[in-house]
Design an enzyme around this catalytic site. Structure first.
Site, PDB file in Angstrom:
ATOM      1  N   ASN A 155       0.803  -1.221   0.000  1.00  0.00           N
ATOM      2  CA  ASN A 155       0.000   0.000   0.000  1.00  0.00           C
ATOM      3  C   ASN A 155       0.841   1.279   0.000  1.00  0.00           C
ATOM      4  OD1 ASN A 155       0.254  -1.482   2.558  1.00  0.00           O
ATOM      5  ND2 ASN A 155      -0.408   0.428   3.482  1.00  0.00           N
ATOM      6  N   GLN A 183      -5.020  -3.945  -2.308  1.00  0.00           N
ATOM      7  CA  GLN A 183      -4.515  -2.943  -3.237  1.00  0.00           C
ATOM      8  C   GLN A 183      -4.491  -3.419  -4.692  1.00  0.00           C
ATOM      9  OE1 GLN A 183      -3.662   0.233  -2.778  1.00  0.00           O
ATOM     10  NE2 GLN A 183      -3.890   0.313  -0.565  1.00  0.00           N
ATOM     11  N   CYS A 327       1.674   7.173   7.742  1.00  0.00           N
ATOM     12  CA  CYS A 327       0.529   6.295   7.499  1.00  0.00           C
ATOM     13  C   CYS A 327      -0.039   5.775   8.806  1.00  0.00           C
ATOM     14  CB  CYS A 327       0.900   5.141   6.589  1.00  0.00           C
ATOM     15  SG  CYS A 327       1.863   3.888   7.394  1.00  0.00           S
TER      16      CYS A 327
HETATM   17  C1  LIG Z   1      -3.009  -3.559   1.962  1.00  0.00           C
HETATM   18  C2  LIG Z   1      -4.194  -3.158   2.794  1.00  0.00           C
HETATM   19  N1  LIG Z   1      -4.733  -4.034   3.642  1.00  0.00           N
HETATM   20  C3  LIG Z   1      -5.784  -3.719   4.401  1.00  0.00           C
HETATM   21  C4  LIG Z   1      -6.363  -2.486   4.341  1.00  0.00           C
HETATM   22  C5  LIG Z   1      -7.551  -2.184   5.201  1.00  0.00           C
HETATM   23  O1  LIG Z   1      -8.717  -2.229   4.420  1.00  0.00           O
HETATM   24  P1  LIG Z   1     -10.128  -1.820   4.995  1.00  0.00           P
HETATM   25  O2  LIG Z   1     -10.145  -0.334   5.005  1.00  0.00           O
HETATM   26  O3  LIG Z   1     -11.112  -2.376   4.015  1.00  0.00           O
HETATM   27  O4  LIG Z   1     -10.272  -2.444   6.336  1.00  0.00           O
HETATM   28  C6  LIG Z   1      -5.840  -1.531   3.465  1.00  0.00           C
HETATM   29  C7  LIG Z   1      -6.422  -0.171   3.403  1.00  0.00           C
HETATM   30  O5  LIG Z   1      -5.829   0.801   3.831  1.00  0.00           O
HETATM   31  C8  LIG Z   1      -4.720  -1.869   2.677  1.00  0.00           C
HETATM   32  O6  LIG Z   1      -4.157  -0.992   1.850  1.00  0.00           O
END
Ligand SMILES: Cc1ncc(COP(=O)(O)O)c(C=O)c1O
Length: 387
Positions: A155, A183, A327
């Protein structure tokens, strides 16, 4: 009149497509049945959920729609995948493996196994591009390893992992392979069958669907222990009345992407490359993080030496983007991803994540490049004078 900032944060979230909203609306008003009810209202809702499940299955290359379990997002899917699989596999062993650059949801799920359930967890290092070497995964496996979790695309730096090669190591040993694909799923990059993964976490808001809905792909026959029990919904794996409008929205977004009805990634990649080219040329010393080629088409993680990325974004109010280092909201710590690929704390603080998306335009890219280059010039430390 205030103009809206240029949105270059598509990896944080994407704008919901208008057609997705239109698909959802009836399920917020007149189609209000509970899909578990046997009457006509319930059956209409159950049909809509079935269609959405099929569409999400098609998006990720799942053979059977029953391999999709809806969750509240990728965070919950990660927890169900990791904790649920490890608990179900407890008689076979208590060791899980992941990488140093996973999303916090994955790292937290592994931590929970260690802190509350007596498992051991190993984090495998990555190279300077953020790639984990399959042989490094192989080297840490033990007879007690029950699960390996490796994200598909990162991400922050966008790097894509060699999942098929990793599956080639885990499958013959009977070890379950999970991937956080939040992602990558919207870019037509994820085919769970082709890659050979057993579990994949998905999130609708990363692919022009609504927030608060996601799914876990669970390969048929795999044993997972439910973490939320009650009414037995989602084949007993995720109790609670399904969020029908959001599920319908997720299905609609998945369908639009499968059909190619939202501008496809080659355009996103071309815009990202244009932004990258301009910023590398116009900001002396700027470097790109992540893999040069094997990375998400919209991702651009840039380190601008001597510049605090948070200050830069503060100054350039016309752009909505994120820093690589902030982040972890409010933690003040540099990003674990950037330090894992070898950046110093100062370099991590000098890192900006720009993420181009399907709604980005040529004008956005040109204006963003102008604004960023101008601000970087005014903030750049003065070059050292020679004596
Ligand atoms: C790689 C990854 N995993 C998990 C998440 C979390 O996703 P959600 O917002 O659907 O819980 C994100 C979002 O920021 C992400 O980029």
């Amino acid at each position: 009149m205030t103009t809206e900032p240029i949105y270059l944060d598509h990896q944080a979230t994407t704008p919901m497509d208008e057609r997705v909203l239109q698909a959802m609306l009836p399920y917020l008003t007149r189609e209000y049945g509970n899909p578990s009810s046997p009457h006509v209202f319930g059956q209409a809702a159950a049909r809509a959920v079935r269609t959405a499940r099929r569409r999400v299955a098609d998006l990720v290359g799942a053979r059977n729609e029953l391999e999709i379990v809806f969750t509240s997002g990728a965070t919950e899917a990660d927890h169900l995948a990791i904790v649920g699989t490890a608990l179900a596999a407890r008689p076979h062993g208590g060791h899980v493996v992941t990488t140093a650059i996973e999303h916090k949801a994955v790292l937290a799920a592994c931590r929970r196994l260690v802190d509350h359930h007596g498992y051991t967890a190993t984090r495998v290092a990555v190279d300077r591009h953020g790639r984990v070497r399959p042989e490094d995964i192989a080297a840490v496996l033990t007879p007690h390893t029950v699960l390996v979790s490796v994200m598909h695309a990162n991400n922050e730096i966008g790097t894509l992992q060699r999942l098929a090669a990793i599956a080639g190591i885990t499958a013959p040993r009977g070890i379950v392979l999970h991937t956080d694909a939040a992602q990558s799923a919207g870019h037509g990059l994820l085919d769970v069958t082709e890659l050979g993964v057993d579990l994949a976490s998905l999130s609708a808001h990363k692919l022009h669907g609504p927030k608060g809905i996601g799914a876990l792909y669970i390969r048929r026959g795999l044993r997972v222990t439910a973490l939320q029990t009650g009414g037995g919904q989602e084949r007993g794996l995720r109790a609670g009345t399904p969020n029908v409008p959001a599920i319908v929205g997720f299905g609609a977004a998945a369908h639009l992407i499968t059909l190619g009805a939202i501008p496809p990634p080659p355009r996103v990649r071309a815009l990202r490359d244009r932004l990258q080219g301009r910023l590398l040329t116009e900001i002396p010393g700027a470097t790109v993080n992540g893999h040069p080629h094997r990375r998400l088409p919209g991702n651009l993680s840039l380190t601008l030496p001597g510049i605090e990325a948070a200050d830069l974004l503060d100054r350039v109010r016309g752009i909505a983007a994120s820093t690589g280092s902030a982040c972890d909201t409010g933690s003040g710590e540099p990003s674990h991803v950037l330090t894992a690929i070898g950046l110093t704390r100062a370099q991590a603080r000098a890192t900006l994540r720009l993420s181009v998306g399907r709604t980005s335009t040529d004008t956005d890219i040109d204006q963003a490049a102008d604004l960023l280059a101008r601000a970087a010039h005014t903030m750049a430390p003065a070059p050292a004078r020679s004596a």
